[in-house]
Scaffold this motif. Structure first.
Motif, mmCIF file in Angstrom:
data_model
loop_
_atom_site.group_PDB
_atom_site.id
_atom_site.type_symbol
_atom_site.label_atom_id
_atom_site.label_comp_id
_atom_site.label_asym_id
_atom_site.label_seq_id
_atom_site.Cartn_x
_atom_site.Cartn_y
_atom_site.Cartn_z
ATOM 1 N N TRP A 118 0.841 -1.208 0.000
ATOM 2 C CA TRP A 118 0.000 0.000 0.000
ATOM 3 C C TRP A 118 0.868 1.246 0.000
ATOM 4 O O TRP A 118 0.596 2.212 -0.711
ATOM 5 C CB TRP A 118 -0.899 -0.041 1.242
ATOM 6 C CG TRP A 118 -1.930 1.031 1.248
ATOM 7 C CD1 TRP A 118 -3.129 1.006 0.590
ATOM 8 C CD2 TRP A 118 -1.865 2.285 1.915
ATOM 9 N NE1 TRP A 118 -3.797 2.164 0.819
ATOM 10 C CE2 TRP A 118 -3.056 2.964 1.627
ATOM 11 C CE3 TRP A 118 -0.926 2.899 2.730
ATOM 12 C CZ2 TRP A 118 -3.333 4.231 2.124
ATOM 13 C CZ3 TRP A 118 -1.189 4.154 3.227
ATOM 14 C CH2 TRP A 118 -2.383 4.807 2.926
ATOM 15 N N ARG A 119 1.966 1.218 0.779
ATOM 16 C CA ARG A 119 2.842 2.397 0.820
ATOM 17 C C ARG A 119 3.574 2.558 -0.504
ATOM 18 O O ARG A 119 3.813 3.692 -0.942
ATOM 19 C CB ARG A 119 3.824 2.247 1.988
ATOM 20 C CG ARG A 119 4.806 3.385 2.131
ATOM 21 C CD ARG A 119 4.135 4.724 2.209
ATOM 22 N NE ARG A 119 3.529 5.007 3.489
ATOM 23 C CZ ARG A 119 2.742 6.054 3.701
ATOM 24 N NH1 ARG A 119 2.485 6.901 2.731
ATOM 25 N NH2 ARG A 119 2.188 6.252 4.873
ATOM 26 N N ASP A 121 9.801 7.399 -0.022
ATOM 27 C CA ASP A 121 8.858 6.483 0.625
ATOM 28 C C ASP A 121 8.746 5.182 -0.136
ATOM 29 O O ASP A 121 8.680 4.097 0.457
ATOM 30 C CB ASP A 121 7.482 7.133 0.710
ATOM 31 C CG ASP A 121 7.497 8.336 1.599
ATOM 32 O OD1 ASP A 121 8.217 8.303 2.591
ATOM 33 O OD2 ASP A 121 6.806 9.319 1.280
ATOM 34 N N ARG A 122 8.734 5.291 -1.461
ATOM 35 C CA ARG A 122 8.592 4.067 -2.247
ATOM 36 C C ARG A 122 9.826 3.181 -2.110
ATOM 37 O O ARG A 122 9.723 1.960 -1.993
ATOM 38 C CB ARG A 122 8.354 4.431 -3.704
ATOM 39 C CG ARG A 122 7.025 5.103 -3.915
ATOM 40 C CD ARG A 122 6.565 4.965 -5.346
ATOM 41 N NE ARG A 122 5.178 5.390 -5.452
ATOM 42 C CZ ARG A 122 4.823 6.607 -5.837
ATOM 43 N NH1 ARG A 122 5.735 7.497 -6.148
ATOM 44 N NH2 ARG A 122 3.548 6.926 -5.921
ATOM 45 N N ILE A 123 11.023 3.812 -2.114
ATOM 46 C CA ILE A 123 12.240 3.015 -1.948
ATOM 47 C C ILE A 123 12.254 2.350 -0.580
ATOM 48 O O ILE A 123 12.591 1.169 -0.443
ATOM 49 C CB ILE A 123 13.489 3.895 -2.131
ATOM 50 C CG1 ILE A 123 13.492 4.538 -3.497
ATOM 51 C CG2 ILE A 123 14.742 3.083 -1.984
ATOM 52 C CD1 ILE A 123 14.559 5.585 -3.630
ATOM 53 N N LEU A 124 11.866 3.102 0.444
ATOM 54 C CA LEU A 124 11.836 2.548 1.803
ATOM 55 C C LEU A 124 10.843 1.397 1.896
ATOM 56 O O LEU A 124 11.134 0.362 2.510
ATOM 57 C CB LEU A 124 11.467 3.653 2.791
ATOM 58 C CG LEU A 124 11.361 3.237 4.246
ATOM 59 C CD1 LEU A 124 12.690 2.740 4.735
ATOM 60 C CD2 LEU A 124 10.904 4.392 5.087
ATOM 61 N N ALA A 125 9.688 1.543 1.259
ATOM 62 C CA ALA A 125 8.694 0.478 1.308
ATOM 63 C C ALA A 125 9.192 -0.762 0.567
ATOM 64 O O ALA A 125 8.974 -1.894 1.013
ATOM 65 C CB ALA A 125 7.381 0.959 0.705
ATOM 66 N N LEU A 126 9.899 -0.568 -0.554
ATOM 67 C CA LEU A 126 10.438 -1.730 -1.277
ATOM 68 C C LEU A 126 11.503 -2.436 -0.439
ATOM 69 O O LEU A 126 11.552 -3.677 -0.405
ATOM 70 C CB LEU A 126 11.024 -1.284 -2.611
ATOM 71 C CG LEU A 126 10.009 -1.085 -3.722
ATOM 72 C CD1 LEU A 126 10.683 -0.495 -4.933
ATOM 73 C CD2 LEU A 126 9.397 -2.413 -4.089
ATOM 74 N N VAL A 143 20.440 0.539 -2.792
ATOM 75 C CA VAL A 143 21.533 1.513 -2.827
ATOM 76 C C VAL A 143 21.705 2.081 -4.233
ATOM 77 O O VAL A 143 21.908 3.290 -4.409
ATOM 78 C CB VAL A 143 22.827 0.854 -2.316
ATOM 79 C CG1 VAL A 143 24.014 1.735 -2.607
ATOM 80 C CG2 VAL A 143 22.732 0.618 -0.841
ATOM 81 N N SER A 144 21.565 1.239 -5.247
ATOM 82 C CA SER A 144 21.770 1.749 -6.602
ATOM 83 C C SER A 144 20.633 2.675 -7.015
ATOM 84 O O SER A 144 20.863 3.671 -7.709
ATOM 85 C CB SER A 144 21.903 0.589 -7.587
ATOM 86 O OG SER A 144 20.769 -0.209 -7.523
ATOM 87 N N TYR A 145 19.406 2.394 -6.563
ATOM 88 C CA TYR A 145 18.306 3.291 -6.897
ATOM 89 C C TYR A 145 18.478 4.648 -6.206
ATOM 90 O O TYR A 145 18.272 5.707 -6.832
ATOM 91 C CB TYR A 145 16.984 2.645 -6.506
ATOM 92 C CG TYR A 145 15.773 3.313 -7.087
ATOM 93 C CD1 TYR A 145 15.879 4.151 -8.191
ATOM 94 C CD2 TYR A 145 14.523 3.108 -6.548
ATOM 95 C CE1 TYR A 145 14.772 4.761 -8.723
ATOM 96 C CE2 TYR A 145 13.415 3.715 -7.075
ATOM 97 C CZ TYR A 145 13.538 4.539 -8.152
ATOM 98 O OH TYR A 145 12.443 5.140 -8.658
ATOM 99 N N CYS A 146 18.880 4.608 -4.930
ATOM 100 C CA CYS A 146 19.130 5.875 -4.223
ATOM 101 C C CYS A 146 20.247 6.658 -4.892
ATOM 102 O O CYS A 146 20.167 7.878 -5.065
ATOM 103 C CB CYS A 146 19.503 5.595 -2.776
ATOM 104 S SG CYS A 146 18.166 5.061 -1.747
ATOM 105 N N ARG A 147 21.285 5.957 -5.298
ATOM 106 C CA ARG A 147 22.420 6.627 -5.911
ATOM 107 C C ARG A 147 22.032 7.225 -7.260
ATOM 108 O O ARG A 147 22.481 8.311 -7.626
ATOM 109 C CB ARG A 147 23.553 5.622 -6.088
ATOM 110 C CG ARG A 147 24.868 6.216 -5.792
ATOM 111 C CD ARG A 147 25.972 5.261 -5.883
ATOM 112 N NE ARG A 147 27.094 5.937 -6.494
ATOM 113 C CZ ARG A 147 27.766 6.924 -5.938
ATOM 114 N NH1 ARG A 147 27.427 7.334 -4.743
ATOM 115 N NH2 ARG A 147 28.766 7.491 -6.544
#
Lengths: 89, 141
Positions: free
Chosen positions: A22-23, A32-37, A76-80
């Motif tokens: 849901w998040r 938020d989406r990265i954290l939820a994944l 990490v790669s998505y954040c980067r």
């Protein structure tokens, strides 16, 4: 006794996966989406280990280890990518 | 399987389930991104830790072998979850917040996340309040 505790833990982590989903769908920002994944990966690791206890095999440890590796590297790669516009400079 | 092992495994499984559910519920319930970062990175890691301890005790009591895979997974998760939390916080800080809106740190140097790399390398031009137009096209650095 262990069987009912396993079912309880399965239910808890499955509900947790649904809440994370849901998040992922609703989450207003990319962080938020990265954290939820990332949390979904952790919950899936817990579900895999519970399945290993349920079936009584040790084969799922390797699976969950690979899952943890892939989840960490992808987060990490998505954040980067979001931070720098590039992954390997 | 002896009774003490059954009781211990059951207790750890129930604790792990409760902590995992609380962590995922906090991800949904908490109001803004920095508090949302708090709930899953701690509580879900505790949940997975409980499941791993339960698995170690179960396989030790049921089959008499000590498996180190759980320890490997636990060490890996405990090492990587602060790193992912830091990266997600940096994404939020650099894409969504302005430095002047943040609380002033006690040291005079300011926020290390903004000052360490310098504006030419890490920090994007502020304010990108909407989504950045195209991160791929930004080849200035």
């Amino acid at each position: 006794m262990i069987t009912s505790a396993l079912i309880f833990a399965f239910a808890c982590f499955s509900i947790g996966l649904l809440l994370n989903l849901w998040r992922v769908i609703v989450g207003p920002q990319k962080s938020d989406r990265i954290l939820a994944l990332d949390t979904m990966v952790v919950n899936a690791i817990a579900l895999l280990i519970l399945l290993g206890i349920w079936l009584g095999t040790g084969i799922f440890f390797e699976v969950s280890m690979l899952f943890a590796l892939v989840g960490f590297v992808s987060t990490v790669s998505y954040c980067r990518f979001l931070l720098r516009g590039d992954i390997i400079e | 399987m002896p009774l003490w092992a059954e009781i211990t495994v059951t207790v750890f499984l129930v604790i792990a389930g409760v902590f995992g559910l609380v962590g995922s519920y906090g991800l949904v319930r908490l109001p803004d991104p920095m508090t949302r970062l708090h709930a899953p990175t701690k509580a879900t890691t505790l949940g997975v830790g409980g499941v791993l301890i339960a698995s170690m005790i179960y396989f030790f009591a049921a089959e008499g072998r000590i498996s180190a895979h759980e320890l490997l997974i636990a060490i890996f998760l405990f090492l990587t979850s602060p790193i992912t939390a830091l990266f997600i916080a940096k994404v939020h800080l650099h894409l969504r917040e302005k430095p002047e809106n943040l609380p002033t740190p006690r040291e005079a140097a300011g926020w290390a996340s903004y000052t360490a790399s310098g504006p030419a390398r890490g920090v994007r031009d502020f304010p990108p309040q909407d989504e950045p137009a195209s991160p791929v096209a930004d080849t200035s650095h």
